[in-house]
Design an enzyme around this catalytic site. Structure first.
Site, PDB file in Angstrom:
ATOM      1  N   SER A  14       3.015 -14.963  -5.202  1.00 51.73           N
ATOM      2  CA  SER A  14       1.697 -14.803  -5.820  1.00 51.73           C
ATOM      3  C   SER A  14       0.628 -14.410  -4.805  1.00 51.73           C
ATOM      4  O   SER A  14      -0.548 -14.617  -5.050  1.00 51.73           O
ATOM      5  CB  SER A  14       1.298 -16.111  -6.515  1.00 51.73           C
ATOM      6  N   SER A  16      -0.659 -11.516  -3.901  1.00 50.54           N
ATOM      7  CA  SER A  16      -1.640 -10.538  -4.382  1.00 50.54           C
ATOM      8  C   SER A  16      -2.626 -11.163  -5.344  1.00 50.54           C
ATOM      9  O   SER A  16      -3.841 -10.944  -5.242  1.00 50.54           O
ATOM     10  CB  SER A  16      -0.926  -9.355  -5.046  1.00 50.54           C
ATOM     11  N   LYS A  63       8.480   1.312  -6.861  1.00 48.25           N
ATOM     12  CA  LYS A  63       7.559   2.122  -6.069  1.00 48.25           C
ATOM     13  C   LYS A  63       7.816   3.625  -6.209  1.00 48.25           C
ATOM     14  O   LYS A  63       6.878   4.422  -6.133  1.00 48.25           O
ATOM     15  CB  LYS A  63       7.607   1.703  -4.599  1.00 48.25           C
ATOM     16  N   ASP A 100       1.123   1.163   1.965  1.00 48.30           N
ATOM     17  CA  ASP A 100       2.133   0.481   2.765  1.00 48.30           C
ATOM     18  C   ASP A 100       2.257   1.126   4.142  1.00 48.30           C
ATOM     19  O   ASP A 100       2.395   0.432   5.152  1.00 48.30           O
ATOM     20  CB  ASP A 100       3.500   0.540   2.079  1.00 48.30           C
TER      21      ASP A 100
END
Length: 239
Positions: A14, A16, A63, A100
């Site tokens: 959790s 984010s 992604k 990223d």
């Protein structure tokens, strides 16, 4: 209220939600950030129709799979072939970004030494693509290893770790809650001259990094990369 969130499978961590909801509260922003575990990427269109999103993060394993569902990509995301940040525009367009790579470059740069010239990436997914991009930007020669290698990729059975000064784990092996797992490598080949980076940040030290530490390697987990990509995502959503 503005809506933000993250899609992936599973979403047992959790970071984010805690990170961004605290930021909203600290800056008195009327917004919420929620976790949206998707069983399949085909559920994405229904999700984004369910509420007016302003921004979204994307994690394993979507992604790359999310790209066909987006209106456009920024240049970095297009070159990498993976997205971890989505911006929703008022006109209905969705733009994919990759932060990223920036988070990884900023995290790894201070740890590199002059003799670090070659790098090995474990995995071939979205995180691996971003790290490959980042390492190339930093001037390193890069190889990727996979259980099902394609052209220009190595197989795990062929690995000679002494050929690489930098080894980056971009697989989920060792991530909470399955902390007993790690990539199967000839760890006995590791030396003090090598640097091991793990994109995983929970647990703080994976078994992969522990093997590196026991062999005298420089080691670093993915927390600084995570914080860096989150900062860049915030900039995208608020500019």
């Amino acid at each position: 209220m503005k809506h933000f969130g993250i899609i992936g499978k599973p979403l047992v961590q959790s970071f984010s939600a805690n990170h961004f909801n605290k930021k909203f509260a600290d800056e008195h922003i009327d917004a919420e950030y929620s976790l949206y575990p998707l069983e399949q990427i085909e559920d994405f269109p229904a999700l984004i129709q369910s509420r007016a999103f302003a921004g979204m993060n994307v994690t394993i394993p979507y992604k790359s799979a999310v790209i066909p569902y987006l209106s456009e990509l920024d240049e970095t995301a297009r070159e990498i072939g993976a997205v971890n940040v989505i911006r929703f525009l008022p006109d209905g367009r969705t733009i994919g970004y990759n932060t990223d790579a920036l988070g990884f470059i900023d995290a790894i740069r201070p740890m590199l030494r002059e003799n670090d010239k070659t790098a090995l990436i474990l995995g071939t997914g979205g995180a691996a693509k971003a790290c490959h991009y980042g390492l190339k930007k930093l001037g390193l020669e890069v190889k990727m290893v996979s259980r099902t290698p394609k052209e220009n990729q190595l197989s795990y059975s062929d690995l000679q770790l002494s050929n690489f000064q930098v080894i980056v784990n971009c697989t989920p092996l060792g991530m909470f809650p399955e902390t007993e797992k790690m990539p199967i490598l000839p760890y006995e080949q590791l030396t003090q001259a090598q640097f091991l980076f793990d994109c995983i940040y929970n647990p703080e030290e994976t078994l992969f990094l522990r093997q590196g530490r026991l062999h005298g390697c420089r080691t670093q987990n993915g927390m600084s990369m995570l914080l860096g990509q989150a900062k860049a995502a915030w900039g995208i959503w608020t500019n």
